[in-house]
Design a protein around this motif. Structure first.
Motif, mmCIF file in Angstrom:
data_model
loop_
_atom_site.group_PDB
_atom_site.id
_atom_site.type_symbol
_atom_site.label_atom_id
_atom_site.label_comp_id
_atom_site.label_asym_id
_atom_site.label_seq_id
_atom_site.Cartn_x
_atom_site.Cartn_y
_atom_site.Cartn_z
ATOM 1 N N ALA A 101 -22.000 42.484 11.276
ATOM 2 C CA ALA A 101 -22.146 41.266 11.528
ATOM 3 C C ALA A 101 -23.456 40.525 11.094
ATOM 4 C CB ALA A 101 -21.634 40.831 12.997
ATOM 5 N N LEU A 102 -24.644 41.348 11.602
ATOM 6 C CA LEU A 102 -25.800 40.653 11.709
ATOM 7 C C LEU A 102 -26.889 41.722 10.630
ATOM 8 C CD1 LEU A 102 -26.236 39.043 15.243
ATOM 9 C CD2 LEU A 102 -25.982 38.033 12.887
ATOM 10 N N GLY A 103 -26.358 42.569 9.922
ATOM 11 C CA GLY A 103 -27.313 43.587 9.175
ATOM 12 C C GLY A 103 -28.129 42.814 8.253
ATOM 13 N N SER A 104 -27.627 41.606 7.823
ATOM 14 C CA SER A 104 -28.446 40.848 6.937
ATOM 15 C C SER A 104 -29.244 39.831 7.737
ATOM 16 C CB SER A 104 -27.726 40.126 5.824
ATOM 17 O OG SER A 104 -26.878 41.033 4.816
ATOM 18 N N GLY A 105 -29.377 39.650 9.086
ATOM 19 C CA GLY A 105 -29.974 38.847 9.577
ATOM 20 C C GLY A 105 -29.137 37.613 10.322
#
Length: 177
Positions: free
Chosen positions: A139-143
């Motif tokens: 979900a938030l691996g790219s920020g």
């Protein structure tokens, strides 16, 4: 939209929309939304309206960009939002966010929205999803995107709500909206 009947608390984590760079002499705290940010917030407000995401309680950082994001979200809300403002959401680390989630709330409050800042929002999400690190990374691996909305459900309230057992429901970003 409140959580399903078997869920005690729905958590909406919102990162403020894109803000302008500080002008000379301007404090970071006072940075306003720029045109892109206003558009992002409007798209998020529309997506929240379509999905009937109406939190029972909104806790908002007192930084100008968060207040402006909240103002745009309010324009599309079909209910009068109960709002608490918090200096700690700007000045403190993610523990302030977790404290808001864990604090005792009236049983009528089944959903809470926090409008705040990175990296505190990502750190909060990581703690809430610590029992499911793969979901956090997906979900938030790219920020955490500006004007992003992370939706989580917890089966318990209070300190138990922040013990890592949250379930990922979804992530909306302005690109999706």
């Amino acid at each position: 939209m409140n959580p399903t009947p078997d869920t005690d608390l729905r958590i909406f984590l919102v990162r403020h929309a894109h803000a302008a760079w500080a002008l000379p002499g301007m404090r970071d705290f006072d940075r306003p939304l720029d045109d892109r940010g206003r558009e992002e917030a409007a798209r998020l407000a529309a997506a929240m309206s379509v999905n009937a995401f109406e939190p029972d309680l909104v806790c908002c950082s007192t930084a100008r960009r968060c207040l402006e994001t909240l103002g745009i979200l309010q324009t599309r809300s079909s209910v009068k939002l109960r709002i608490d403002h918090s200096d700690a959401l700007y000045a403190a680390n993610h523990d302030a966010y977790l404290d808001l989630i864990a604090s005792p709330h009236d049983k009528a409050i089944r959903s809470i929205m926090i409008i705040g800042h990175n990296p505190m929002l990502e750190d909060t999400a990581q703690v809430l999803l610590q029992n499911d690190p793969a979901t956090f990374e997906t979900a938030l691996g790219s920020g955490f995107p500006t004007a992003g909305l992370l939706i989580l459900d917890c089966d318990r309230r209070g300190a138990s709500a922040i013990s890592g057992g949250a379930r990922f429901i979804g992530l909306l970003s302005p690109v999706d909206a």
